[in-house]
Write a protein that holds these residues in place. Sequence first.
Motif: not given
Length: 570
Positions: A279, A292, A296
Amino acid sequence: MANSFAGFFFFFALLVSHGIVELEASHHVFKNLQTVQSTASTNQPYRTGYHFQPPRNWINGVMVYKGLYHLFYQYNPKGAVWGNIVWAHSTSQDLVNWTPHDPAIYPSQPSGINGCWSGSATILTGGKPDILYTGIDPKNRQVQNLAVPKNLSDPYLREWIKSPKNPLMQPTAQNQINASSFRDPTTAWLGPDKQWRVTIGSKINRQGLAILYKSKDFVNWVQAQTPLHSAKDTGMWECPDFFSVSVSGQNGVDTSLNGPSVKHVLKVSLDDTKHEYYTIGSYDNVKDIYTPDKGSVESDSGFRYDYGKFYASKTFLDSVKNRRILWGWINESSSVADDIKKGWAGVQAIPRKLWLAKSGKQLVQWPVKEIKKLRANHVSLPSKLLKEGSVIEVSGVTAAQADVDISFEISDFEKAEVLKPSWTNPQLLCSQKGASVKGSLGPFGLLVLASKGLKENTAVFFRIFKSQNKYAVLMCSDQSRSSLNQDNDKTTYGAFLDVDPLHQKLSLRSLIDHSIVESFGGGGKACITARVYPTLAINNAAHLYVFNNGSEAVKIAKLNAWSMKTAKIN
């Protein structure tokens, strides 16, 4: 701030056969095989010419010090399966040709007496490299240890000394860390408080996590109150990697760098599926929390470095050429019996330069430019229309050991097949719509390691679909006809490629090396690596073709191919 960070990594094979005992998650010990010396055949059609591997037995990594690249790898000197692991060591000036040295680290201390597993190197302030690695102690617990060079003036770093304070980090009744799932320390980085940070892969039930530790002196480590990051239902996180990437340009940056000019990347290797995902997000270096970006996907259905045979990867910052380099392990697709017969198992992928795509949503990879020095016998094809059923041989190159770069143009999208809403799994879609399944816009691409008459071939190709208000590009690597040997794993791999074929050429580059096909689609936006073991298409009997099995014509915009010279590898 550290001058640079460099990582090295070790890899773990998932070998399934008779007579094995599981040791700590994915590490399997073949009790009846691990010390058996193979009587390897002198006929070795599957050994690679320019991918790193030792002369024999089981391998499985890199840092740069005083201008030399150091590859440390997991190696069984006594057999072609996992066991008897030492840290073998080779050095290189160019990431292509390698010189072997004596093993760097092997079990000796109690904190690693039952094994010296994976780890990472960090170049400390002043240029001193230190290694943190996972050891297996007498109770078979996974603990973290430190090793330092004996002689810093030796650019080859041929001798390493283990800290008398080992283990530096370990599971206890107080921290409740899972003693069988606590491994693979990352390269460390400095925070704004001048303390070092390192993360270690672990899990709590099915929740994967990157446990965070801090240290002022790289010896005394304190566990942070919260992990750097965690995700539900992902299982054990092996070989985590945490690093920064620049939001503009392709230069590598130090992981300690933070702010609006960089994004951060967290990659984990999933023990359950033997896939990896990464990510891209932001890192709060005060709270030590990685988040993230929105949207993601935190599973192996998210972004992966490579959608084929590629695991336990690790990046390092090449301070010599100011780039981030990715290494990965390509494991075998042959049976354990065949591995023992040929006398070796495991190969390193070609090192890849890695950077953030202009979209900011994914990473891009490309083979390091040094690999071009092996090119010879250049062949090019003029622009040519590939009509339905076309198969054109690319002659003049050594097809078993080659570098091929091709791009396609499509002018008429009217008859593109509609992408059904249920077709969300690219690997499954590639399996259902292999190279032999006729379509409209595709399949078209390369037939590599192909025999005369095409009884054997590995097809790397594209298909184009209509998808709402745009066109979707599917990239596949079809191993279903790669070998007449039915004992091999011939799984087909696939990925959707973030390319707009209306306005961009579709490019494909494949590095072919006897039993390896590393393919890069869309300039490195999607990568697929395959292991294949043809019985007919070996050495001089291998052929290379361009094909189109779609009903609609496509145009070869350009094709360049080279034979690849053999590198010096141990």
